[in-house]
Design a protein around this motif. Structure first.
Motif, PDB file in Angstrom:
ATOM      1  N   VAL A 155       3.924   5.335   3.755  1.00 42.47           N
ATOM      2  CA  VAL A 155       3.010   4.247   3.400  1.00 42.47           C
ATOM      3  C   VAL A 155       3.312   3.713   2.004  1.00 42.47           C
ATOM      4  N   GLU A 192      -5.108   5.495  -1.706  1.00 42.64           N
ATOM      5  CA  GLU A 192      -5.830   6.055  -0.551  1.00 42.64           C
ATOM      6  C   GLU A 192      -4.964   7.017   0.248  1.00 42.64           C
ATOM      7  N   ILE A 193      -3.718   6.631   0.563  1.00 44.16           N
ATOM      8  CA  ILE A 193      -2.880   7.500   1.395  1.00 44.16           C
ATOM      9  C   ILE A 193      -2.477   8.752   0.631  1.00 44.16           C
ATOM     10  N   ARG A 215       4.566  -5.255  -1.121  1.00 43.14           N
ATOM     11  CA  ARG A 215       3.650  -5.759  -2.152  1.00 43.14           C
ATOM     12  C   ARG A 215       4.176  -5.596  -3.575  1.00 43.14           C
ATOM     13  N   THR A 234      -4.072   0.882  -1.479  1.00 43.32           N
ATOM     14  CA  THR A 234      -3.423   1.493  -0.322  1.00 43.32           C
ATOM     15  C   THR A 234      -2.629   2.725  -0.720  1.00 43.32           C
ATOM     16  N   VAL A 263      -4.700  -4.543  -3.432  1.00 40.22           N
ATOM     17  CA  VAL A 263      -4.354  -4.003  -2.111  1.00 40.22           C
ATOM     18  C   VAL A 263      -3.255  -2.961  -2.237  1.00 40.22           C
ATOM     19  N   VAL A 289       4.238  -0.100   0.918  1.00 42.16           N
ATOM     20  CA  VAL A 289       3.530  -0.832  -0.139  1.00 42.16           C
ATOM     21  C   VAL A 289       4.522  -1.373  -1.155  1.00 42.16           C
ATOM     22  N   THR A 323       2.604  -0.330   8.999  1.00 45.04           N
ATOM     23  CA  THR A 323       1.974  -0.512   7.694  1.00 45.04           C
ATOM     24  C   THR A 323       2.501  -1.759   7.000  1.00 45.04           C
ATOM     25  N   THR A 382      -2.088  -9.379   4.560  1.00 45.55           N
ATOM     26  CA  THR A 382      -3.152  -9.400   3.560  1.00 45.55           C
ATOM     27  C   THR A 382      -2.767 -10.334   2.424  1.00 45.55           C
ATOM     28  N   LEU A 433       0.304  -4.980   5.718  1.00 39.49           N
ATOM     29  CA  LEU A 433       0.295  -5.398   4.315  1.00 39.49           C
ATOM     30  C   LEU A 433       0.725  -6.854   4.157  1.00 39.49           C
TER      31      LEU A 433
END
Length: 250
Positions: free
Chosen positions: A28, A134-135, A36, A131, A127, A32, A110, A117, A114
């Protein structure tokens, strides 16, 4: 000798469990970073790792102050439940009842989410940071539980458990940087098999210690308990295969 026998399964279990969790988190975090940007991915991951380290530092010494007998009984029970959950999934995946975890598919899923978003309007991508945080926290909390639980078995075990988890983190990050992609070739189900066996065997040993059981062979009983859980789990794989064939036929 006794300290060494306790330390090696502690370090190994922490290392294997942490490897599985960090591989899933890496998938993840990589998504990201690619989609992102790496600034948010690294920031979210770093904050989560700092929080997890703080939890270990705070809880570890507190648990060592509790009476060792009741603590071993409680922690051993939790380790057995935790280990059996891993073993159950590993057996069902080996039998084909449930599909193997696919890191490449998880990475693609994933990444697609992403991309859908909208980017934030601030300097930091909320984000991306959220993200990654969180993971890392989600997977890391399982690692923390294992490290703290292993360390609760005796004052000399927290350091070996933490060392195993740290070694796994360094290895997964290094390999992730080297391959620049999700670690889809890692034999994750085999690792979960091993982790489930170790946690179940070690937890059973501590339950016995907690209730005052005099184990034959003392600490060497850990080895025989682990081998027993492994034998039963391997025997259950062919037993569960008819269920997988029935599901395919339906």
């Amino acid at each position: 000798m006794s300290a060494l026998i306790h330390a090696w399964p502690t370090t190994l279990a922490a290392f294997l469990a942490s490897t599985v969790e960090f591989v899933e988190a890496l998938t993840v975090v990589l998504a990201v970073g690619v989609v992102r940007g790496w600034r948010g991915a690294i920031a979210g991951t770093s904050v989560a790792l700092a929080c997890l380290a703080a939890v270990v530092i705070v809880l570890g010494p507190l648990l060592t102050r509790l009476p060792i007998g009741p603590l071993q009984l409680a922690v051993g029970t939790l380790l057995v439940l935790f280990g059996m959950r891993w073993l159950r999934k590993a057996v069902l995946r080996s039998a084909g009842v449930i599909p193997l975890h696919d890191e490449a598919a998880a990475f693609a899923k994933t990444s697609a989410a992403l991309r859908g978003t909208a980017p934030g309007g601030t300097a930091w991508d909320a984000v991306a940071v959220g993200t990654a945080f969180e993971i890392t926290m989600l997977e890391g909390l399982e690692v923390v539980f294992i490290v703290v639980a292993m360390g609760a078995g005796g004052p000399q075990l927290l350091l070996p458990a933490a060392a195993g988890a740290l070694a796994a983190l360094v290895l997964v990050v290094a390999v992730g940087i080297a391959v620049h992609g999700p670690l889809s070739t890692v034999p994750e189900n085999a690792l979960k098999f091993g982790v489930g066996v170790l946690l179940s065997g070690f937890g059973t040993f501590w339950i016995g210690e907690g209730i005052g059981l005099d184990w034959p062979g003392a600490d060497l009983s850990i080895v025989w308990l682990c081998l027993g859980f492994l034998a039963v789990a391997l025997a259950l794989v062919p037993v569960c295969r008819p269920a997988a064939r029935a599901a395919d036929a339906a």
